[in-house]
Write a protein that holds these residues in place. Structure first.
Motif, short mmCIF file in Angstrom:
data_model
loop_
_atom_site.label_atom_id
_atom_site.label_comp_id
_atom_site.label_asym_id
_atom_site.label_seq_id
_atom_site.Cartn_x
_atom_site.Cartn_y
_atom_site.Cartn_z
N VAL A 136 0.84 -1.20 0.00
CA VAL A 136 0.00 0.00 0.00
C VAL A 136 0.87 1.25 0.00
CG1 VAL A 136 -1.68 1.32 1.35
CG2 VAL A 136 -1.93 -1.16 1.13
N TYR A 137 1.96 1.21 0.74
CA TYR A 137 2.90 2.32 0.79
C TYR A 137 3.43 2.65 -0.61
CZ TYR A 137 6.82 5.05 2.73
OH TYR A 137 7.71 6.04 3.05
N ILE A 138 3.71 1.64 -1.40
CA ILE A 138 4.18 1.85 -2.76
C ILE A 138 3.07 2.42 -3.63
CG2 ILE A 138 5.03 0.71 -4.85
CD1 ILE A 138 6.50 -1.25 -3.09
N LEU A 139 1.88 1.84 -3.54
CA LEU A 139 0.77 2.29 -4.38
C LEU A 139 0.41 3.75 -4.13
CD1 LEU A 139 -1.69 -0.77 -4.28
CD2 LEU A 139 -0.37 0.06 -6.24
N LEU A 140 0.62 4.23 -2.91
CA LEU A 140 0.32 5.62 -2.58
C LEU A 140 1.49 6.56 -2.89
CD1 LEU A 140 -1.53 5.16 0.85
CD2 LEU A 140 -2.52 5.52 -1.42
N GLY A 141 2.44 6.08 -3.65
CA GLY A 141 3.57 6.94 -4.01
C GLY A 141 4.51 7.18 -2.85
N PHE A 142 4.73 6.13 -2.03
CA PHE A 142 5.60 6.21 -0.86
C PHE A 142 5.09 7.26 0.13
CE2 PHE A 142 8.38 4.83 -4.38
CZ PHE A 142 8.67 3.56 -3.91
N HIS A 143 3.81 7.22 0.35
CA HIS A 143 3.16 8.08 1.34
C HIS A 143 2.67 7.20 2.49
CE1 HIS A 143 0.78 11.06 3.30
NE2 HIS A 143 -0.38 10.55 2.93
N TRP A 144 3.24 7.40 3.69
CA TRP A 144 2.93 6.56 4.84
C TRP A 144 1.66 7.07 5.52
CZ3 TRP A 144 4.61 1.94 6.21
CH2 TRP A 144 4.32 1.46 7.48
N VAL A 145 0.62 6.23 5.52
CA VAL A 145 -0.68 6.65 6.04
C VAL A 145 -1.06 5.91 7.33
CG1 VAL A 145 -1.57 7.28 3.77
CG2 VAL A 145 -1.89 4.94 4.61
N PHE A 146 -0.16 5.08 7.85
CA PHE A 146 -0.50 4.23 8.99
C PHE A 146 -0.09 4.81 10.34
CE2 PHE A 146 0.25 1.39 5.32
CZ PHE A 146 -1.03 0.89 5.19
N GLY A 147 0.53 5.99 10.35
CA GLY A 147 0.86 6.64 11.60
C GLY A 147 2.24 6.26 12.12
N THR A 148 2.71 7.04 13.11
CA THR A 148 4.05 6.84 13.67
C THR A 148 4.16 5.53 14.44
OG1 THR A 148 4.31 9.25 13.85
CG2 THR A 148 5.82 7.88 15.11
N ALA A 149 3.10 5.19 15.19
CA ALA A 149 3.15 3.96 15.99
C ALA A 149 3.32 2.73 15.10
CB ALA A 149 1.87 3.83 16.83
N MET A 150 2.58 2.67 14.00
CA MET A 150 2.72 1.54 13.08
C MET A 150 4.05 1.57 12.36
SD MET A 150 0.24 -0.52 13.34
CE MET A 150 0.42 -1.49 11.85
N CYS A 151 4.58 2.76 12.11
CA CYS A 151 5.90 2.88 11.51
C CYS A 151 6.94 2.21 12.39
CB CYS A 151 6.23 4.35 11.29
SG CYS A 151 7.92 4.67 10.72
N LYS A 152 6.87 2.45 13.69
CA LYS A 152 7.80 1.83 14.63
C LYS A 152 7.55 0.33 14.75
CE LYS A 152 8.16 6.00 17.55
NZ LYS A 152 9.63 6.18 17.55
N LEU A 153 6.28 -0.05 14.92
CA LEU A 153 5.95 -1.45 15.18
C LEU A 153 6.29 -2.35 14.01
CD1 LEU A 153 4.62 -3.59 16.96
CD2 LEU A 153 2.41 -2.96 15.97
N LEU A 154 5.94 -1.94 12.80
CA LEU A 154 6.17 -2.78 11.64
C LEU A 154 7.66 -2.97 11.37
CD1 LEU A 154 3.40 -1.54 9.18
CD2 LEU A 154 3.44 -3.63 10.52
N ASN A 155 8.43 -1.92 11.55
CA ASN A 155 9.86 -2.06 11.31
C ASN A 155 10.55 -2.87 12.40
OD1 ASN A 155 10.91 -0.25 8.89
ND2 ASN A 155 9.15 0.77 9.80
N ILE A 156 10.03 -2.82 13.62
CA ILE A 156 10.55 -3.70 14.67
C ILE A 156 10.28 -5.16 14.30
CG2 ILE A 156 10.12 -4.46 17.04
CD1 ILE A 156 9.85 -1.56 17.83
N CYS A 157 9.07 -5.44 13.80
CA CYS A 157 8.73 -6.82 13.41
C CYS A 157 9.60 -7.31 12.28
CB CYS A 157 7.26 -6.89 13.02
SG CYS A 157 6.11 -6.67 14.39
N ILE A 158 9.91 -6.43 11.32
CA ILE A 158 10.77 -6.82 10.21
C ILE A 158 12.18 -7.13 10.70
CG2 ILE A 158 11.89 -5.99 8.11
CD1 ILE A 158 9.29 -4.46 7.56
N SER A 159 12.71 -6.26 11.56
CA SER A 159 14.04 -6.50 12.12
C SER A 159 14.04 -7.76 12.98
CB SER A 159 14.46 -5.28 12.96
OG SER A 159 15.73 -5.46 13.50
N LEU A 160 12.98 -7.96 13.74
CA LEU A 160 12.85 -9.18 14.55
C LEU A 160 12.88 -10.42 13.68
CD1 LEU A 160 12.22 -10.50 17.34
CD2 LEU A 160 9.80 -10.18 16.80
N GLY A 161 12.15 -10.39 12.56
CA GLY A 161 12.13 -11.53 11.66
C GLY A 161 13.48 -11.79 11.03
N MET A 162 14.20 -10.71 10.66
CA MET A 162 15.51 -10.88 10.04
C MET A 162 16.50 -11.50 11.02
SD MET A 162 18.24 -8.06 8.65
CE MET A 162 18.82 -7.78 10.33
#
Length: 345
Positions: free
Chosen positions: A84-110
């Motif tokens: 969705v982030y790509i489709l919106l032209g790299f416009h983040w619409v999910f808020g700061t909290a989700m920005c932190k949470l999702l990237n923590i999950c990605i780093s956790l998975g890696m």
């Protein structure tokens, strides 16, 4: 300021040399690939988790792979947000909290994936080199403790994104999700930029050493030694799972190499050509998380038999339920019809 330096490598800036039509087509193609990868990954990893958790006897090997596939499954659940982030032209619409949470999950998975792959390689090495010792100490309780330790350490290494991850509005009204290493609103001062670069370098080195280089050397050493051992002893029958595991590990590191390469280059120099690496690393480790578990189907005959038997049993149960329900409806209809014929006119 390191605005484009994001944990999930999607660049908020678009190359000005591209036309809007080209950019939109590229975004659409990338999003379609990500959504397709998401569907395949959820179904594939979900089936593997179902078989490993419910259909197979709990052993050290199945426990390792249960946690490993769980990492891949966690990652695949996050893909739609960035599509969705790509489709919106790299416009983040999910808020700061989700920005932190999702990237923590990605780093956790890696981190958890690479640590588990390292432990699996060490487990294979010890099992081959010290079979007597392994029989005594290679137990389920110890493996459970190691797996829990992997998740805890991975979370500790990912926790800094609770502090550094932030959102920021750029020209055009777009909001980007980026790493704010300055920890302040003033990111243009000389002292602030120097402090930001030191933190950036420290985090990059920790991620590169612990999340890539040291695990890669450990795994390469384990499998290299095992390969020589198998060749010397002529154990041809054991080559198949060995080759599959090597393929899985190689695919993991090839998939994550562009990610670390991008952030290494990003630290030293800002160049438009890095956008190509962004696209490559976005697609490669998405595909790795979704399609690598397919390789595990070929690790052993036991897993293949349980997997196929479980699927066949599920299909038979489903069709049997449909058939029995149809029979019940038919009998009920016949009973109603018979009752109607017996009613007086």
């Amino acid at each position: 300021m390191d605005q484009g330096n994001m944990t999930f490598p999607l660049n908020p800036e678009v190359d000005s040399s591209q036309t809007p039509t080209t950019v939109k087509a590229t975004h659409l193609a990338s999003a379609v690939l990500l959504f397709a990868t998401f569907l395949v990954g959820v179904v594939g990893n979900g089936l593997y988790l179902w078989v490993l958790w419910l259909k197979m006897r709990r052993t050290v090997t199945t426990l390792w792979f249960l946690h490993l596939v769980s990492c891949y499954f966690l990652f695949t659940l996050l893909i739609p947000f960035f599509a969705v982030y790509i489709l919106l032209g790299f416009h983040w619409v999910f808020g700061t909290a989700m920005c932190k949470l999702l990237n923590i999950c990605i780093s956790l998975g890696m981190f958890s994936s690479v640590f588990l792959l390292t432990l699996i390689s060490l487990d294979r090495y010890i099992l081959t080199h010290c079979p007597v010792w392994s029989r005594r100490h290679r137990t389920l309780p110890r493996v459970r403790k190691l797996a829990v330790g992997v998740w805890l350490v991975s979370f500790a290494l990912s926790a800094p994104y609770l502090v550094f991850r932030d959102t920021h509005k750029v020209d055009g009204g777009r909001t980007v999700c980026f790493n704010n290493y300055s920890l302040s609103g003033d990111r243009n001062g000389a002292d602030t930029q120097a402090f930001s670069r030191r933190i950036h370098l420290a985090i990059f080195m920790v991620r590169f050493l612990l999340g890539f280089l040291l695990p890669f050397c450990t795994i390469a050493g384990c499998y290299g030694w095992m390969g020589l051992e198998l060749k010397e002893k002529g154990l041809a029958r054991t080559w198949k799972p060995f080759k599959v595991m090597v393929s899985a590990v190689v695919s993991f590191f090839i998939s994550w190499l562009p990610y670390h390469l991008y952030y290494g280059l990003k630290f030293f120099k800002e160049v438009p050509e890095l956008d190509t690496i962004l696209v490559i690393c976005t697609l490669t480790f998405c595909f790795n998380a979704c399609f690598t578990p397919i390789l595990y189907l070929f690790v052993g005959r036991r897993f293949q038999q349980v997997f196929r038997t479980s699927l066949l049993a599920l299909l038979r149960e489903t069709f049997a339920e449909d058939h029995s329900s149809n029979d019940a409806v038919s009998h009920e209809s016949c009973g109603v019809a018979a009752g109607k014929s017996e009613l007086p006119n």
